[in-house]
Scaffold this motif. Structure first.
Motif, PDB file in Angstrom:
ATOM      1  N   GLU B 174       0.867  -1.311   0.043  1.00 34.75           N
ATOM      2  CA  GLU B 174       0.240  -0.168   0.199  1.00 34.75           C
ATOM      3  C   GLU B 174       0.853   1.314   0.096  1.00 34.75           C
ATOM      4  O   GLU B 174       0.281   2.324   0.014  1.00 34.75           O
ATOM      5  CB  GLU B 174      -1.152   0.055   1.065  1.00 34.75           C
ATOM      6  CG  GLU B 174      -2.446  -0.710   0.941  1.00 34.75           C
ATOM      7  CD  GLU B 174      -1.997  -2.217   0.949  1.00 34.75           C
ATOM      8  OE1 GLU B 174      -1.349  -2.831   1.635  1.00 34.75           O
ATOM      9  OE2 GLU B 174      -2.889  -2.844  -0.097  1.00 34.75           O
ATOM     10  N   GLY B 175       2.133   1.085   0.111  1.00 34.50           N
ATOM     11  CA  GLY B 175       2.922   2.207   0.206  1.00 34.50           C
ATOM     12  C   GLY B 175       4.637   1.873   0.265  1.00 34.50           C
ATOM     13  O   GLY B 175       4.717   0.714   0.709  1.00 34.50           O
ATOM     14  N   ILE B 176       5.171   2.572   0.063  1.00 34.17           N
ATOM     15  CA  ILE B 176       6.845   2.404   0.145  1.00 34.17           C
ATOM     16  C   ILE B 176       7.544   3.412   1.005  1.00 34.17           C
ATOM     17  O   ILE B 176       7.388   4.709   0.867  1.00 34.17           O
ATOM     18  CB  ILE B 176       7.462   2.198  -0.975  1.00 34.17           C
ATOM     19  CG1 ILE B 176       6.887   1.260  -2.049  1.00 34.17           C
ATOM     20  CG2 ILE B 176       9.010   2.160  -0.999  1.00 34.17           C
ATOM     21  CD1 ILE B 176       7.398   0.964  -3.307  1.00 34.17           C
ATOM     22  N   ILE B 177       8.361   3.034   1.939  1.00 38.07           N
ATOM     23  CA  ILE B 177       9.220   4.205   2.673  1.00 38.07           C
ATOM     24  C   ILE B 177      10.674   3.801   2.446  1.00 38.07           C
ATOM     25  O   ILE B 177      10.903   2.671   2.298  1.00 38.07           O
ATOM     26  CB  ILE B 177       8.996   3.943   3.968  1.00 38.07           C
ATOM     27  CG1 ILE B 177       7.568   4.461   4.569  1.00 38.07           C
ATOM     28  CG2 ILE B 177       9.945   4.800   4.891  1.00 38.07           C
ATOM     29  CD1 ILE B 177       7.208   4.052   6.051  1.00 38.07           C
ATOM     30  N   SER B 198       3.553   8.436 -12.435  1.00 38.04           N
ATOM     31  CA  SER B 198       2.378   7.687 -12.557  1.00 38.04           C
ATOM     32  C   SER B 198       2.199   6.435 -11.536  1.00 38.04           C
ATOM     33  O   SER B 198       1.918   5.374 -11.726  1.00 38.04           O
ATOM     34  CB  SER B 198       2.140   7.247 -14.015  1.00 38.04           C
ATOM     35  OG  SER B 198       1.009   6.731 -14.087  1.00 38.04           O
ATOM     36  N   LEU B 199       2.756   6.946 -10.281  1.00 37.81           N
ATOM     37  CA  LEU B 199       2.638   6.053  -9.204  1.00 37.81           C
ATOM     38  C   LEU B 199       1.362   5.618  -8.736  1.00 37.81           C
ATOM     39  O   LEU B 199       0.672   6.610  -8.628  1.00 37.81           O
ATOM     40  CB  LEU B 199       3.430   6.423  -7.938  1.00 37.81           C
ATOM     41  CG  LEU B 199       5.043   6.326  -7.941  1.00 37.81           C
ATOM     42  CD1 LEU B 199       5.826   7.210  -7.004  1.00 37.81           C
ATOM     43  CD2 LEU B 199       5.361   4.833  -7.712  1.00 37.81           C
ATOM     44  N   PRO B 200       0.924   4.249  -8.524  1.00 37.19           N
ATOM     45  CA  PRO B 200      -0.331   4.104  -8.168  1.00 37.19           C
ATOM     46  C   PRO B 200      -0.457   4.352  -6.382  1.00 37.19           C
ATOM     47  O   PRO B 200      -1.525   4.585  -6.062  1.00 37.19           O
ATOM     48  CB  PRO B 200      -0.507   2.458  -8.242  1.00 37.19           C
ATOM     49  CG  PRO B 200       1.065   1.876  -8.202  1.00 37.19           C
ATOM     50  CD  PRO B 200       1.797   3.243  -8.840  1.00 37.19           C
ATOM     51  N   ILE B 201       0.691   4.421  -5.819  1.00 32.72           N
ATOM     52  CA  ILE B 201       0.881   4.361  -4.334  1.00 32.72           C
ATOM     53  C   ILE B 201       1.966   5.552  -3.775  1.00 32.72           C
ATOM     54  O   ILE B 201       2.448   5.941  -4.773  1.00 32.72           O
ATOM     55  CB  ILE B 201       0.999   2.947  -3.697  1.00 32.72           C
ATOM     56  CG1 ILE B 201       2.610   2.485  -4.441  1.00 32.72           C
ATOM     57  CG2 ILE B 201       0.002   2.020  -3.904  1.00 32.72           C
ATOM     58  CD1 ILE B 201       3.286   1.402  -3.495  1.00 32.72           C
ATOM     59  N   ASP B 234      -5.119   8.921   1.130  1.00 29.85           N
ATOM     60  CA  ASP B 234      -5.208   8.485  -0.228  1.00 29.85           C
ATOM     61  C   ASP B 234      -4.351   9.095  -1.326  1.00 29.85           C
ATOM     62  O   ASP B 234      -4.534   9.000  -2.580  1.00 29.85           O
ATOM     63  CB  ASP B 234      -6.529   8.626  -0.634  1.00 29.85           C
ATOM     64  CG  ASP B 234      -7.084   9.926  -0.796  1.00 29.85           C
ATOM     65  OD1 ASP B 234      -6.467  10.621  -0.184  1.00 29.85           O
ATOM     66  OD2 ASP B 234      -8.123  10.162  -1.251  1.00 29.85           O
ATOM     67  N   PHE B 235      -3.309   9.476  -0.537  1.00 34.76           N
ATOM     68  CA  PHE B 235      -1.987  10.174  -1.496  1.00 34.76           C
ATOM     69  C   PHE B 235      -1.175   8.999  -2.387  1.00 34.76           C
ATOM     70  O   PHE B 235      -0.943   8.008  -1.887  1.00 34.76           O
ATOM     71  CB  PHE B 235      -1.026  10.996  -0.767  1.00 34.76           C
ATOM     72  CG  PHE B 235       0.068  11.687  -1.082  1.00 34.76           C
ATOM     73  CD1 PHE B 235       0.016  12.882  -1.826  1.00 34.76           C
ATOM     74  CD2 PHE B 235       1.300  10.725  -1.218  1.00 34.76           C
ATOM     75  CE1 PHE B 235       1.176  13.379  -2.214  1.00 34.76           C
ATOM     76  CE2 PHE B 235       2.371  11.352  -2.078  1.00 34.76           C
ATOM     77  CZ  PHE B 235       2.419  12.786  -2.329  1.00 34.76           C
ATOM     78  N   SER B 236      -0.753   9.754  -3.473  1.00 33.45           N
ATOM     79  CA  SER B 236      -0.083   8.798  -4.220  1.00 33.45           C
ATOM     80  C   SER B 236       1.340   9.648  -4.796  1.00 33.45           C
ATOM     81  O   SER B 236       0.987  10.839  -4.853  1.00 33.45           O
ATOM     82  CB  SER B 236      -0.552   7.854  -5.183  1.00 33.45           C
ATOM     83  OG  SER B 236      -0.929   8.908  -6.352  1.00 33.45           O
TER      84      SER B 236
END
Lengths: 456, 456
Positions: B174-177, B198-201, B234-236
Motif C-alpha cells: 500500500e506504500g513504500i518508505i 504515474s505511481l499508484p501508491i 489516499d495520497f500517491s
C-alpha cells in the motif's frame, strides 16, 4: 538598435511612436503597454507592461496595434512621489550629514521612457528630488562611484568603495549610505566589513528589489529608513538596510556577514542567516528597536583600512556525481578554495561505492595535492546552521586531507579568504585568521536556533 | 586502528576498557563520556559525550582519567524506546502492507557502543524491534538496498532505487518508505519523482537528522508519521516525510521537487521551497491535514519507469570574480550544465568593467561555444523565487548565447537535466522537456509568495 522595417511600417500605419501606450492584439490575446526602443534582434515589439516588466511580442500578419495614449511618461512611485526640481540644497547645521555613495543597481537610477534607458542619479539634488524626505532627515552629500549591476562587481570595485568610505569619514559625516544593486549586495556588505574595520560611524548598504518605475518600488523607503537609522541611533559599523517584510512599514538593519539574498523578487529578500536582524526601523514613526548588541558610534575611533585582496580564489558547490577531475583548473589557478559541501559535516562524495570505488582515493589524493599549496575550506550548502566536520568519518578524512571547516556561510567564507590571502600566504596565519571573528562572520553554536520557521 | 601505546598504558593503569564510561581531567577541564575505539591517528582518546557527539581529546602527562561505569551501553531514544527481541512478525490481513527500502544513512541503523560502528538494520524484525509502533500501523516488509551515506549516492544508486520501487509495487503493497541519509536526500527525492512517474501508491523518503543514540533522535517519529500517512491517506506519488518543526509533534509531507535541506542540524531542516508542504501529519493523533492538491491512490494505475541518466552534467555556482576560463573542463566533459547565477535574472558576471572589459566578450563567446553542443540552463542562487531572464540586458545576452532559464531550484534542475539527457540529445526535445512540468518541479509565478517569514 532600430526595429525591423516590418515593425516600423506597422507602427507608422497606426501613427505610433516609441513611448506611446498601445493595445496590441495577437492570436486573440491582448497586451497593453508602452512601446519601448528595440532591445533584441528578433521580430518583436518590446512593450513595458503595467507591471513594469518589459516583454517582446513577435509580430505576424494578423498582429493588430491601436494607440491608447501619446508618450505615456508613466512615472513610478519613487520618481513621481513629489517630483520637484531642486536647484541647490541648503546646508542645515542642526541636521546630521549623510554621505551617499552611488554604486549602481536600480536604486539610485531613473528610467527614461523615451529611450528605455536607465539614468543614474549623479547629484544630491537629483536624489533629493526623487526622495525629498531625505532632506528633512539629514544634509545629503551624494557621490557617483559606479554605474553598474552588482553581479559585475569585482574585488577592484570593493577596494574603491572601501577607500571612498575612508574619504567620506575624513571629510566628516554622521553616516554613509551605499546604494547598490541587489544581486551580489551581500557579497559587498561582507567584504566591506572586512576591509573597513573599527568604523566610527554606520555604513549602510541599501538596494531596491523593484525599479523606480514600478508601483511596488522599495528603493525610497529603504533609503528613508537607512537615513533615519543613521540620524537617530548610535550604531556604528557595516550593515544592510532593506525591507523587513513585504509590507511598506519597516526595514531591517541586517548584519553584514550574516545576510543573504534569499528570494529573486520579494522586497524582503534579504534575510538574516544564523542571526537575528540587528534592528528594525519603523517607516512611519521614529521607532527603532534593537535585537542584537552593537558597537556604538565614536567619532574619535580610528578606522582600520585593509583593502588587499587575492582574486585567485573560487567557490565550488558539490553535488551527487561531483568528480575529482573537476578540480584540475582550480588546482592550477587558485590560492584558495571554498567548498559548498553537503549537510552538517560539509561532506564531499569521496566514498563512492560500486564501480566507482576508485574515486574515493582519487578525491582525497587530489585534495591532498591541492592543499599542499592552496588554502581549502569547507562550508555547507544548507546555508543555515553550523558545520561539524568531526561527527562523520568523511569529515575527518577531509580534514586529514587538509580541508578545514569555515564556520561562515559560503559567500562570506569566499570573500574572507580572498581578503586574508591578500595579506598573507602563510598557512598558519591563514588558519588563525579564518578562525578569528573579524566582523561577526563566525556562526556560533548558540545561533543555531535562528531559522526561518514554518510558512503555516 | 589501535590506540597508541601511551594511551593504551593510560587506559590500562585505570582499568578502563573501550565501552567504559570515564571522567577525564585535562588542564582543569573535565570531560565525561564513553571511551570509543580509535578513529584518528593522533594522540587522542575518542569520547562519546552525553550529547551523542564524539570528541577526540589529546592527552599529555597531566591528563587524568577515572572509570565511572563499565560498558555503559547507553541506548538512545529510538533504540531504547521499547527494545524487544522480535523473532518473526505475524502478517495481519486487516492492516496495509508497507515496504521499507533501507538506502542507508543514520535512520535505519543501530550504533554498537562496543565497536563504535554503525550497524544497518537488515530485517523487518530488527526495524520493528527498534520502532514497535510500526507493526501496530502496518505489516512491515523490509529490504536492505544500500548501506551508505547519502552524499556518496550516485545516479547508479538512484536507478537501483527506482527499480526496487517498481519491484515492490509488483509484489504488492500500500506504500513504500525509503530510509535515506539526509545530506543529499532532496536530490534523491527529486530524481525518483522523474524516474518513477504515474505511481499508484505513495513513496516516502524518510531520514533522521540525529542518530538513534541521541536523546533528540527524530528517526522513529519520522518513520511512524510516514507509516500513518501511508495507512490513512489516499495520497500517491513521491514525497519526503520529515519533522515539521523542532518539537516532536508533527511531520510534514513535502513535495519531492520543491524541498531542500536548509539547516545543518535542526530536525526540521527540510523546508518546502516555493511551495506549501503537501500535508502535515500529527504524531499523537490520527489527524492529517492537506495543504495542496494531489494525485489519489489508484492501485490499477500503471507506473512509468524511466531510469536512463546521463552523468556528464554539472552544477556551477557563480560569484563575484567568476571567470570564463573556469568553464574549460566543463566545456570538454559535459553534455549539460546548470548555472546557479545571481538574483532574479540569473545573471553571470559578463559585463566586467574597467581593466576587465575583455571578459565580457570572453564569457559570452565561451558560452556560445559551449551551448553549440551542450545544454546550458540557468537557476538562481537565491533559492526562493522564480527566474526572469528578460528583465535585464545581461539575462537577454545570456539567452542569446544559448543559456536558457530553468524554473526550478538548482538541485532539481541538475537531476532533471541528467534524466532528460539520458533519453535524448536533441536540443529541441531537451528544451521542450526542461520546460514541461513532469513532477511538480516548475516554480509557478503564483507560488512566489511562499517564503520563510520573519524570525521575530
Amino acid at each position: 538598435m532600430d526595429y525591423s522595417k516590418t515593425i516600423l511600417d506597422l507602427l507608422k500605419k497606426s501613427s505610433v511612436k516609441i513611448g506611446d501606450k498601445i493595445l496590441m492584439t495577437k492570436s486573440e490575446k491582448e497586451y497593453s503597454g508602452i512601446v519601448m526602443p528595440n532591445t533584441g534582434s528578433s521580430e518583436c515589439i518590446v512593450l513595458k507592461l503595467d507591471s513594469g516588466y518589459n516583454i517582446g511580442i513577435e509580430i505576424d500578419e494578423k498582429t493588430h496595434i491601436k494607440k491608447l495614449s501619446e508618450e505615456a511618461h508613466v512615472e513610478g512611485k519613487m520618481v513621481s512621489r513629489k517630483l520637484q526640481r531642486i536647484e541647490k540644497l541648503k546646508f542645515d547645521p542642526k541636521k546630521p550629514t549623510i554621505a551617499i555613495l552611488n554604486a549602481g543597481g536600480t536604486i539610485a537610477s531613473r528610467i527614461d521612457y523615451r529611450t528605455g534607458g536607465v539614468t543614474p542619479v549623479f547629484t544630491s539634488e537629483e536624489l533629493v528630488s526623487m526622495v525629498p524626505e531625505l532632506a528633512e532627515i539629514a544634509n545629503i552629500r551624494c557621490k557617483m562611484v559606479f554605474q553598474m549591476w552588482s553581479e559585475d562587481m569585482e574585488p577592484e570595485h570593493w577596494q574603491i568603495l572601501a577607500k571612498e568610505i575612508a574619504e567620506e569619514i575624513e571629510e566628516g559625516c554622521e553616516g554613509i549610505i551605499i546604494t547598490h544593486g541587489t544581486d551580489y549586495l551581500h557579497y559587498t556588505a561582507a567584504i566591506l566589513a572586512f576591509m573597513v574595520q573599527s568604523l566610527p560611524i554606520p555604513v549602510l548598504i541599501v538596494g531596491s528589489q523593484r525599479s523606480s518605475d514600478r508601483g511596488s518600488s522599495d528603493g525610497a523607503m529603504n533609503l528613508i529608513c537607512a537615513s533615519k537609522f543613521i540620524a537617530s541611533s548610535d550604531f556604528s559599523g557595516v550593515a544592510i538596510c532593506m525591507h523587513a517584510n513585504s509590507s511598506d512599514n519597516s526595514c531591517y538593519i541586517l548584519p553584514a556577514c550574516k545576510t543573504r539574498k534569499m528570494h529573486t523578487s520579494r522586497r524582503d529578500a534579504f534575510r538574516p542567516i544564523n542571526s537575528k536582524p540587528i534592528a528594525i526601523v519603523d517607516y512611519k514613526s521614529e521607532k527603532i528597536e534593537f535585537f542584537l548588541d552593537y558597537q556604538k558610534k565614536d567619532y574619535k575611533r580610528k578606522l582600520i583600512l585593509e583593502t588587499r585582496y587575492d582574486k585567485k580564489i573560487a567557490l565550488i558547490k558539490s553535488y551527487p556525481g561531483f568528480r575529482a577531475e573537476q578540480l584540475d583548473w582550480y588546482e592550477k589557478n587558485c590560492n584558495g578554495i571554498i567548498f559548498e559541501g553537503s549537510g552538517m559535516a560539509g561532506n564531499l562524495p569521496i566514498n563512492i561505492l560500486d564501480d566507482h570505488t576508485k574515486h574515493h582515493k582519487d578525491f582525497l589524493e587530489k585534495l591532498k595535492k591541492i592543499t599542499e599549496k592552496t588554502a581549502v575550506y569547507m562550508t555547507s550548502q544548507c546555508i543555515f546552521g553550523r558545520l561539524n566536520m568531526n561527527v562523520y568519518t568523511t569529515g575527518r578524512d577531509l580534514q586529514a586531507a587538509g580541508c578545514q571547516p569555515a564556520y561562515m556561510i559560503p559567500e562570506v567564507a569566499l570573500v574572507k579568504l580572498g581578503w586574508i590571502l591578500g595579506q598573507t600566504k602563510d598557512p598558519k596565519q591563514i588558519k588563525e585568521m579564518m578562525e578569528k571573528d573579524f566582523a561577526g562572520e563566525i556562526i556560533e553554536r548558540s545561533e543555531l536556533d535562528e531559522f526561518p520557521p514554518n510558512d503555516l
